[in-house]
Design an enzyme around this catalytic site. Structure first.
Site, short mmCIF file in Angstrom:
data_model
loop_
_atom_site.label_atom_id
_atom_site.label_comp_id
_atom_site.label_asym_id
_atom_site.label_seq_id
_atom_site.Cartn_x
_atom_site.Cartn_y
_atom_site.Cartn_z
N ASP A 35 0.83 -1.20 0.00
CA ASP A 35 0.00 0.00 0.00
C ASP A 35 0.87 1.25 0.00
OD1 ASP A 35 -2.31 1.43 0.03
OD2 ASP A 35 -2.91 0.89 2.06
N GLY A 36 0.36 2.31 -0.59
CA GLY A 36 1.04 3.60 -0.52
C GLY A 36 1.73 4.03 -1.81
N ASN A 37 1.50 3.30 -2.88
CA ASN A 37 2.13 3.68 -4.17
C ASN A 37 1.65 5.04 -4.65
OD1 ASN A 37 3.25 1.17 -4.15
ND2 ASN A 37 1.88 0.29 -5.69
N TRP A 40 3.16 7.83 -2.58
CA TRP A 40 4.59 7.96 -2.90
C TRP A 40 4.75 8.85 -4.13
CZ3 TRP A 40 7.80 7.03 -6.99
CH2 TRP A 40 9.18 6.94 -6.72
N ARG A 48 0.09 8.75 -10.35
CA ARG A 48 0.03 7.61 -9.44
C ARG A 48 0.71 6.37 -10.00
NH1 ARG A 48 -3.55 7.55 -5.36
NH2 ARG A 48 -3.95 5.35 -5.71
N HIS A 52 3.20 2.92 -8.72
CA HIS A 52 3.03 1.48 -8.95
C HIS A 52 4.27 0.91 -9.64
CE1 HIS A 52 -1.00 1.90 -7.60
NE2 HIS A 52 -1.46 2.54 -8.66
N GLU A 82 -12.02 -4.43 -4.84
CA GLU A 82 -12.40 -3.02 -4.65
C GLU A 82 -11.65 -2.10 -5.60
OE1 GLU A 82 -11.57 -5.12 -2.12
OE2 GLU A 82 -13.67 -5.44 -1.53
N TRP A 84 -11.37 -2.31 -8.63
CA TRP A 84 -12.14 -2.10 -9.86
C TRP A 84 -12.88 -0.76 -9.82
CZ3 TRP A 84 -10.64 -4.67 -13.84
CH2 TRP A 84 -10.27 -6.01 -13.76
N ARG A 86 -11.55 2.05 -9.04
CA ARG A 86 -10.65 3.18 -9.33
C ARG A 86 -10.93 3.74 -10.72
NH1 ARG A 86 -4.96 2.64 -6.28
NH2 ARG A 86 -5.86 1.94 -4.34
N LEU A 146 10.62 -20.88 -4.79
CA LEU A 146 9.74 -19.91 -4.13
C LEU A 146 8.38 -19.93 -4.83
CD1 LEU A 146 9.22 -17.35 -2.28
CD2 LEU A 146 10.03 -15.98 -4.20
N ARG A 203 1.79 -4.99 6.09
CA ARG A 203 1.06 -3.97 5.34
C ARG A 203 1.80 -2.65 5.46
NH1 ARG A 203 -5.31 -2.62 4.56
NH2 ARG A 203 -4.94 -1.02 2.98
C1 FPP Z 1 -1.68 0.22 -3.43
O1 FPP Z 1 -1.23 1.54 -3.52
C2 FPP Z 1 -1.15 -0.59 -4.53
C3 FPP Z 1 -1.88 -1.12 -5.54
C4 FPP Z 1 -3.32 -0.94 -5.66
C5 FPP Z 1 -1.26 -1.89 -6.64
C6 FPP Z 1 -0.02 -2.63 -6.29
C7 FPP Z 1 0.62 -3.03 -7.55
C8 FPP Z 1 1.93 -3.07 -7.81
C9 FPP Z 1 3.00 -2.79 -6.82
C10 FPP Z 1 2.38 -3.38 -9.19
C11 FPP Z 1 1.83 -4.61 -9.78
C12 FPP Z 1 2.41 -5.84 -9.20
C13 FPP Z 1 2.96 -6.82 -9.93
C14 FPP Z 1 3.41 -8.08 -9.28
C15 FPP Z 1 3.14 -6.71 -11.37
P1 FPP Z 1 -2.31 2.69 -3.60
O2 FPP Z 1 -2.48 3.06 -5.01
O3 FPP Z 1 -3.55 2.25 -2.89
O4 FPP Z 1 -1.60 3.84 -2.82
P2 FPP Z 1 -2.30 4.97 -1.95
O5 FPP Z 1 -2.94 4.26 -0.79
O6 FPP Z 1 -1.15 5.82 -1.57
O7 FPP Z 1 -3.28 5.65 -2.86
#
Ligand code: FPP
Length: 261
Positions: A35-37, A40, A48, A52, A82, A84, A86, A146, A203
């Protein structure tokens, strides 16, 4: 339960942190809510999707560290039911990223002996994403260093609904006897079968919820919440979470035992 030992170990190098790990006390299965992409990226004035994209580098580092340490299973939440909801643009960018990751990283997964599997209702993903998921699953099915499980279009309650439906079908056809259904049976019908339950859930980004992830499987799992945003969660952060995990007393409801602190 949401503390992080980072402050005690700020002065230690990565090597020193690794030396603190006790191999026999390492988790066998680690689950992660990445979480947090978005935050960031927003902090840097970037779209955004840049978060990711950077988050994939964290996934890569986690896979490498699992392989180095002998952790046999890693399950990551890449796209929830959930998600979906976005904006369409972010969804398609995420799907493109997934396809790009699978199509370019397949060779490296194979080389590293990583078995890839997707869990969730991936029939809802765009056909091209489904194609890469199936191809990667097929090409890595025999690998065993793995188990990398990626939750895509995944919901924990939906997983239980799907398990119940299949069980009922099997009862109707006589493959399963209703009177014999127990916890072991249910486990066998979950998407994650035959993986063991996660020992540790991480998390990132300061949220302290389970958010419909692996509801059945997390019953006894140690939960580790860290304020670090996923793109910043790298080897050092993972080592700190593992040290924290080892410090916890794992009682499973029994009396305190002799688990080392
Ligand atoms: C949550 O951050 C992250 C996601 C919804 C997607 C995670 C996906 C990846 C890291 C890339 C795809 C993975 C692979 C294995 C190819 P957020 O967008 O909810 O961040 P926020 O809470 O800061 O808005």
């Amino acid at each position: 339960m949401s503390h992080h030992p980072a402050s005690n170990f700020d002065h230690l190098s990565e090597g020193e942190l690794t030396a603190k790990l006790e191999p026999e006390l390492l988790p066998k299965h680690v689950a992660v809510i990445m979480d947090g992409n978005g935050r960031w990226a927003e902090l840097r004035g970037l779209p955004r999707i840049a978060g990711h994209r950077e988050g994939i580098n964290s996934v890569r580092e986690m896979i490498t560290l699992c392989l180095e340490l002998g952790i046999r299973a890693l399950t990551i939440y890449a796209f929830s039911q959930e998600n979906w909801n976005r904006p369409t643009q972010e969804i398609s960018a995420l799907m493109e990223l997934l396809e790009h990751y699978l199509s370019t990283e397949r060779a490296s997964l194979i080389e590293q002996n990583v078995c890839f599997r997707a869990i969730g209702r991936h029939e809802l993903l765009p056909p091209s994403a489904q194609h890469w998921v199936r191809t990667t699953e097929k090409e890595t099915a025999h690998l065993d260093k793995l188990s990398l499980t990626v939750a895509l279009s995944y919901g924990g309650r939906a997983e239980i609904v799907d398990a119940v439906k299949t069980m009922m079908e099997d009862v109707q056809t006589g493959t399963l006897q209703q009177g014999l259904i127990d916890e072991t049976t249910i486990r066998q019908y979950l998407y994650t079968h035959p993986l063991p339950d996660p020992d540790l859930l991480i998390r990132t980004s300061g949220e302290t919820r389970i958010s419909n992830f692996l509801l059945w499987q997390l019953a006894y799992t140690e939960l580790c919440f860290t304020p670090t945003l996923w793109p910043d969660f790298r080897r050092r952060e993972f080592l700190l979470a593992l040290i924290e995990y080892q410090r916890r007393e794992r009682r499973f409801g029994r009396v305190p035992s002799t688990v080392p602190s």
